[in-house]
Design a protein around this motif. Structure first.
Motif, PDB file in Angstrom:
ATOM      1  N   UNK A   1     -13.602  31.598  37.433  1.00 49.41           N
ATOM      2  CA  UNK A   1     -12.726  32.231  38.411  1.00 49.41           C
ATOM      3  C   UNK A   1     -12.157  33.538  37.865  1.00 49.41           C
ATOM      4  N   UNK A   2     -12.337  34.643  38.626  1.00 48.44           N
ATOM      5  CA  UNK A   2     -11.749  35.930  38.303  1.00 48.44           C
ATOM      6  C   UNK A   2     -10.664  36.232  39.341  1.00 48.44           C
ATOM      7  N   UNK A   3      -9.498  36.721  38.871  1.00 44.79           N
ATOM      8  CA  UNK A   3      -8.367  36.937  39.773  1.00 44.79           C
ATOM      9  C   UNK A   3      -7.735  38.298  39.530  1.00 44.79           C
ATOM     10  N   UNK A   4      -7.418  38.994  40.625  1.00 43.24           N
ATOM     11  CA  UNK A   4      -6.579  40.184  40.602  1.00 43.24           C
ATOM     12  C   UNK A   4      -5.412  39.905  41.536  1.00 43.24           C
ATOM     13  N   UNK A   5      -4.196  40.071  41.031  1.00 44.82           N
ATOM     14  CA  UNK A   5      -3.033  39.724  41.836  1.00 44.82           C
ATOM     15  C   UNK A   5      -1.972  40.820  41.739  1.00 44.82           C
ATOM     16  N   UNK A   6      -1.401  41.190  42.873  1.00 43.47           N
ATOM     17  CA  UNK A   6      -0.282  42.116  42.947  1.00 43.47           C
ATOM     18  C   UNK A   6       0.931  41.338  43.444  1.00 43.47           C
ATOM     19  N   UNK A   7       2.064  41.472  42.724  1.00 47.57           N
ATOM     20  CA  UNK A   7       3.263  40.723  43.071  1.00 47.57           C
ATOM     21  C   UNK A   7       4.458  41.656  43.207  1.00 47.57           C
ATOM     22  N   UNK A   8       5.401  41.225  44.048  1.00 48.39           N
ATOM     23  CA  UNK A   8       6.694  41.904  44.172  1.00 48.39           C
ATOM     24  C   UNK A   8       7.760  40.824  44.128  1.00 48.39           C
ATOM     25  N   UNK A   9       8.495  40.784  43.020  1.00 47.00           N
ATOM     26  CA  UNK A   9       9.489  39.739  42.794  1.00 47.00           C
ATOM     27  C   UNK A   9      10.888  40.289  43.038  1.00 47.00           C
ATOM     28  N   UNK A  10      11.717  39.475  43.717  1.00 47.41           N
ATOM     29  CA  UNK A  10      13.080  39.897  43.999  1.00 47.41           C
ATOM     30  C   UNK A  10      13.963  38.660  44.064  1.00 47.41           C
ATOM     31  N   UNK A  11      15.086  38.695  43.341  1.00 41.42           N
ATOM     32  CA  UNK A  11      16.015  37.567  43.360  1.00 41.42           C
ATOM     33  C   UNK A  11      17.008  37.729  44.507  1.00 41.42           C
ATOM     34  N   UNK A  12      17.087  36.723  45.361  1.00 46.52           N
ATOM     35  CA  UNK A  12      18.001  36.749  46.495  1.00 46.52           C
ATOM     36  C   UNK A  12      19.419  36.403  46.037  1.00 46.52           C
ATOM     37  N   UNK A  13      20.401  36.638  46.919  1.00 53.11           N
ATOM     38  CA  UNK A  13      21.784  36.326  46.574  1.00 53.11           C
ATOM     39  C   UNK A  13      21.977  34.842  46.308  1.00 53.11           C
ATOM     40  N   UNK A  14      21.158  34.013  46.916  1.00 52.74           N
ATOM     41  CA  UNK A  14      21.229  32.566  46.712  1.00 52.74           C
ATOM     42  C   UNK A  14      20.585  32.126  45.402  1.00 52.74           C
ATOM     43  N   UNK A  15      20.111  33.104  44.591  1.00 50.22           N
ATOM     44  CA  UNK A  15      19.479  32.863  43.291  1.00 50.22           C
ATOM     45  C   UNK A  15      18.045  32.330  43.403  1.00 50.22           C
ATOM     46  N   UNK A  16      17.495  32.318  44.610  1.00 52.41           N
ATOM     47  CA  UNK A  16      16.072  32.020  44.750  1.00 52.41           C
ATOM     48  C   UNK A  16      15.272  33.253  44.358  1.00 52.41           C
ATOM     49  N   UNK A  17      14.199  33.050  43.606  1.00 56.71           N
ATOM     50  CA  UNK A  17      13.290  34.144  43.257  1.00 56.71           C
ATOM     51  C   UNK A  17      12.169  34.168  44.288  1.00 56.71           C
ATOM     52  N   UNK A  18      12.185  35.219  45.101  1.00 60.68           N
ATOM     53  CA  UNK A  18      11.159  35.365  46.134  1.00 60.68           C
ATOM     54  C   UNK A  18      10.053  36.290  45.623  1.00 60.68           C
TER      55      UNK A  18
END
Length: 577
Positions: A347-364
């Protein structure tokens, strides 16, 4: 002269022969009656400071005992106690029997508490005053008085009233009337604001340090914002150590400057891990990270994991957007090789992510993955190209560091594929993992884990092998070999399932400072139509608590299995959450 000398000698001999001998006392045992609870504990604390009496001079010893008892009782507002002492020698131990009648307790009469200066209108001071324990008619407690006075002083420092001072602070006791008056008058002066933030040492991380600031110049001072800033710097992965502190000696014109000191992480850091599981054999990992690529704070890392059934290499490039802790973009490249049971996959993978922590402390995390896989699953040979946009939410809360005694962990993810944007099939995959940890007296530990997943697709064979659900193994259903709980084809080969349901319950008992024993039961299934029976594994394990996390050794057996395996054992290192 000779007669006088003879007389003196006779007197000395008489004194030596008939005087009461002095007994050497090696220890004291105080026995109290008439008091209990906090008062008894405080008396014991005061008496513990009294030295063993020397010779026959017990009068000084008795006076010292009485004084310490009186002092320890007055803390609670009792000023007229009756104290009876009896001393007895038992070999070389002095037994001190003490009976105490506390008498009438002093009551508070006039209580005058006043805040002057800018703090008079500060909401935090108004809240503190509304909960004051010093009220007219209440019992006098010097402990309450000292604590409340200290709380005012502490709050003044925390809120930036650095020039504040006590104009009056006293307790006046009338022993005859059994009453006390209190005056507490504090002048806070003006409240300071944050001044200029100054780096105490040269570093290329100035822009990152500025982005992580939790306050602005000119904002009213709050010590908790200083602490949060220091913690944010430390958690940012860029710094080996970090401190933020107000420079009180340099305060002037209503401003207090802030001194920031950081030490960067080394240019390159490495991590090595090793373990052994009976179902997958030796496991090892090697990690490398370069936390600084440029002044913006970009970082690069690589992780390699090896076991006899699976090898995986992942490269990550992280780009801070606004906050390098909670707001980042990530580019990830990966390769996975799996050869296990009836699965053979590349398996070969290319992934683009955008991480942002919400005020509720969930990492979206918003992501889009491009996966190319060649696989053999049972009798099926396939090749697929999947373009998978999706989103995940993750949150971990725990108390207790590397060996938590309380914790929650949740992970939810959704990803989809469609022929409209170039994927080989139409598909929707949802997955969740939830884990709870609770303890009683930090001796009895209870852990629950639940894994759920579903793939909505016309035919499971159109889904590449790496995306199908398999259960069994150390992180799934213990007692079963790795990924052997799954549907099979007509030839009995594992094919993977579209649904996953796994649950685990574990009880741990800490019988020594660094050792814990546990019993557990895991159950679940990977299925396409829920026609298979639920697989259940039970077992026991030992945990050795180390500074880097528990070292766990588990022995498990399947309650019912079609395989020849009678048991499995799992040895691994890592935190509970």
């Amino acid at each position: 002269m000779k007669l006088r000398t003879l007389f003196t000698l006779i007197l000395l001999l008489y004194s030596a022969a008939f005087s009461v001998p002095a007994f050497a006392v090696s220890s004291i045992d105080f026995k109290l009656t008439g008091v209990s609870g906090d008062i008894e504990d405080n008396i014991d604390s005061y008496l513990s400071t009294i030295a063993v009496p020397k010779g026959n001079n017990y009068s000084f010893f008795e006076s010292k005992v009485r004084k310490n008892i009186v002092d320890s009782i007055q803390v609670f507002g009792f000023y007229t106690p009756e104290i009876t002492l009896n001393l007895t020698l038992d070999d070389d131990e002095l037994l001190v029997f003490i009976d105490i009648k506390l008498g009438q307790r002093v009551k508070l009469a006039n209580v005058n508490i006043q805040i002057d200066g800018e703090a008079a209108d500060d909401p935090m001071f108004l809240t503190l005053l509304s909960t004051k324990p010093l009220i007219s008619g209440a019992n006098l407690s010097h402990q309450n008085y000292d604590k409340f006075k200290a709380d005012i002083t502490k709050l003044a420092i925390e809120r930036g009233y650095f020039d504040g001072k006590w104009l009056k602070s006293e307790v006046r006791v009338s022993v005859k009337k059994h009453r006390a008056d209190i005056d507490l008058i504090f002048d806070s002066k003006e409240r300071y604001v944050f001044g200029e933030s100054v780096l105490s040492n040269q570093t290329k991380s100035a822009s990152i340090i500025s982005e992580l600031a939790t306050f602005k110049e000119g904002q009213e001072f709050e010590s908790n914002l200083v602490s949060e800033y220091s913690l944010a710097l430390f958690n940012s992965r860029y710094f080996q150590s970090a401190s933020v502190a107000p420079d009180l000696n340099a305060r002037k014109d209503g401003q207090v400057p802030i001194i920031i000191t950081v030490i960067n992480h080394p240019s390159n850091t490495y991590e090595v891990g090793v373990g052994y599981l009976s179902d997958v054999g030796v496991r090892g990992s090697l990690g490398w990270k370069k936390p600084w690529i440029n002044n913006r704070g970009d970082s690069i890392s690589a992780d390699f994991e090896y076991s006899t059934v699976q090898q995986e290499l992942t490269l990550n490039y992280d780009i801070p957007i606004e906050d390098p802790i909670t707001n980042i973009a990530k580019i990830q490249l990966g390769f996975q090789r799996k050869d296990n049971q009836d699965t053979d996959s590349k398996l070969f993978t290319l992934q683009l992510q955008r991480q942002f922590e919400l005020e509720s402390k969930w990492l979206r995390t918003w992501f889009i993955k491009v996966e190319q896989e060649d696989f053999t699953q049972g009798s099926q040979v396939g090749s697929s190209l999947m373009i998978l946009p999706g989103v995940s939410f993750a949150r971990t809360k725990q108390r207790g560091g590397v060996d938590p005694y309380w914790g929650n962990q949740q992970l939810f993810s959704v990803e989809t594929a469609s022929k409209y944007w170039g994927a080989d099939t139409d598909m929707l995959k949802v997955q969740s993992r939830t884990k709870y940890l609770r303890s009683i007296d930090r001796t009895h530990f209870f852990t629950g884990r639940f894994d759920l997943g579903a793939i909505y697709v016309d035919e499971i064979e159109s889904v590449p092998a790496s995306m199908r659900f398999f259960a069994g193994g150390s992180q799934s259903i213990r007692g079963y070999d790795y990924e052997t709980v799954t549907p099979t084809d007509d030839a009995g080969a594992y094919i993977g399932g579209r649904y996953l349901t796994v649950g685990s319950l574990e009880y741990g008992y800490q019988f020594a400072e660094k050792w814990r024993i546990g019993i557990f039961a895991d159950a679940g299934t990977s299925t396409n139509d829920f026609s298979e029976p639920v697989s259940v594994g039970v077992g026991t394990g030992i945990r050795w608590l180390t500074p880097i996390g528990p070292v766990k050794l588990d022995f498990a057996v399947p309650v019912k299995s079609d395989t020849d395996n009678k048991y499995t054992f799992h040895l691994y290192i890592g935190p509970e959450m």
